[in-house]
Scaffold this motif. Sequence first.
Motif, mmCIF file in Angstrom:
data_model
loop_
_atom_site.group_PDB
_atom_site.id
_atom_site.type_symbol
_atom_site.label_atom_id
_atom_site.label_comp_id
_atom_site.label_asym_id
_atom_site.label_seq_id
_atom_site.Cartn_x
_atom_site.Cartn_y
_atom_site.Cartn_z
ATOM 1 N N ARG A 41 0.844 -1.211 0.000
ATOM 2 C CA ARG A 41 0.000 0.000 0.000
ATOM 3 C C ARG A 41 0.873 1.251 0.000
ATOM 4 O O ARG A 41 0.631 2.193 -0.748
ATOM 5 C CB ARG A 41 -0.902 -0.029 1.231
ATOM 6 N N LYS A 53 -5.958 8.635 -3.969
ATOM 7 C CA LYS A 53 -6.225 8.941 -2.564
ATOM 8 C C LYS A 53 -6.183 7.647 -1.757
ATOM 9 O O LYS A 53 -6.504 6.576 -2.264
ATOM 10 C CB LYS A 53 -7.602 9.589 -2.443
ATOM 11 N N GLU A 55 -8.193 6.421 0.381
ATOM 12 C CA GLU A 55 -9.469 5.696 0.414
ATOM 13 C C GLU A 55 -9.717 4.928 -0.886
ATOM 14 O O GLU A 55 -10.395 3.896 -0.888
ATOM 15 C CB GLU A 55 -10.644 6.624 0.739
ATOM 16 N N GLN A 56 -9.131 5.384 -2.001
ATOM 17 C CA GLN A 56 -9.252 4.652 -3.251
ATOM 18 C C GLN A 56 -8.457 3.348 -3.177
ATOM 19 O O GLN A 56 -8.923 2.313 -3.657
ATOM 20 C CB GLN A 56 -8.769 5.498 -4.432
ATOM 21 N N ASP A 58 -7.844 1.708 -0.434
ATOM 22 C CA ASP A 58 -8.612 0.832 0.456
ATOM 23 C C ASP A 58 -9.765 0.156 -0.293
ATOM 24 O O ASP A 58 -10.017 -1.034 -0.114
ATOM 25 C CB ASP A 58 -9.167 1.624 1.640
ATOM 26 N N MET A 59 -10.463 0.916 -1.133
ATOM 27 C CA MET A 59 -11.585 0.365 -1.890
ATOM 28 C C MET A 59 -11.103 -0.712 -2.866
ATOM 29 O O MET A 59 -11.702 -1.781 -2.971
ATOM 30 C CB MET A 59 -12.319 1.461 -2.666
ATOM 31 N N ILE A 60 -9.996 -0.455 -3.539
ATOM 32 C CA ILE A 60 -9.450 -1.433 -4.485
ATOM 33 C C ILE A 60 -9.021 -2.685 -3.749
ATOM 34 O O ILE A 60 -9.307 -3.806 -4.191
ATOM 35 C CB ILE A 60 -8.285 -0.818 -5.277
ATOM 36 N N GLU A 62 -10.197 -3.877 -0.997
ATOM 37 C CA GLU A 62 -11.412 -4.590 -0.586
ATOM 38 C C GLU A 62 -12.006 -5.372 -1.763
ATOM 39 O O GLU A 62 -12.418 -6.516 -1.622
ATOM 40 C CB GLU A 62 -12.430 -3.590 -0.038
ATOM 41 N N ARG A 63 -12.046 -4.758 -2.929
ATOM 42 C CA ARG A 63 -12.590 -5.426 -4.125
ATOM 43 C C ARG A 63 -11.708 -6.604 -4.549
ATOM 44 O O ARG A 63 -12.199 -7.621 -5.016
ATOM 45 C CB ARG A 63 -12.718 -4.447 -5.286
ATOM 46 N N LYS A 65 -10.033 -8.622 -2.688
ATOM 47 C CA LYS A 65 -10.215 -9.788 -1.821
ATOM 48 C C LYS A 65 -11.215 -10.784 -2.395
ATOM 49 O O LYS A 65 -11.015 -11.990 -2.307
ATOM 50 C CB LYS A 65 -10.712 -9.353 -0.432
ATOM 51 N N ASN A 77 -16.757 -7.659 -7.806
ATOM 52 C CA ASN A 77 -18.025 -7.069 -7.409
ATOM 53 C C ASN A 77 -17.900 -5.564 -7.580
ATOM 54 O O ASN A 77 -17.036 -4.940 -6.979
ATOM 55 C CB ASN A 77 -18.342 -7.416 -5.954
ATOM 56 N N GLY A 79 -20.024 -3.186 -6.712
ATOM 57 C CA GLY A 79 -20.997 -2.479 -5.876
ATOM 58 C C GLY A 79 -22.405 -2.600 -6.411
ATOM 59 O O GLY A 79 -22.876 -3.709 -6.663
#
Length: 160
Positions: A41, A53, A55-56, A58-60, A62-63, A65, A77, A79
């Motif tokens: 990261r 950013k 948070e971007q 973090d979102m990637i 999560e996806r 996983k 997925n 969303g």
Amino acid sequence: MTEYKSEVKYVGAPIERVYALLSDLENLRTLQQNAADPALRERIMQQAGDKVKPEQIDMIAERLKDMQLSNDAMTVNAGPLGNVTLRIVEREATKLVKMAVEGLPMAGNIWLQMLPNGEAGSALRVTLGADLNFMMKQMLKGKLQKAADGLADMLCMLPY
């Protein structure tokens, strides 16, 4: 089909290694397994600078996983859109990987074009194609252009 092309990006790896990684989606499993690694990261944040950013990232992560991978397909997925699949439909050794986008309300594709750039480097361009009506084209053109550029930037950061 409307096309959105990234700028040509330079990768510090030979064309054979770049093509080998991008033409077999199973190779992304390492990225998936290391998505939560703080060192990865941090490296991504340093390379991306102000383009991404936290948070971007973090979102990637999560996806990634829940991503399902095979040699020819990657399903994530997306969303509210549900599962979206990228399926490789054409390969041209060391030059091109074409993918069809499945699971969206419109037809789409992604082309990854590669060229050698010296002995130890490569050039990469991403082209996104989307079958959009006039209204959708006006609403999404900026976002799709950003997506093409962002995907190209991300692909340049992969460990080849």
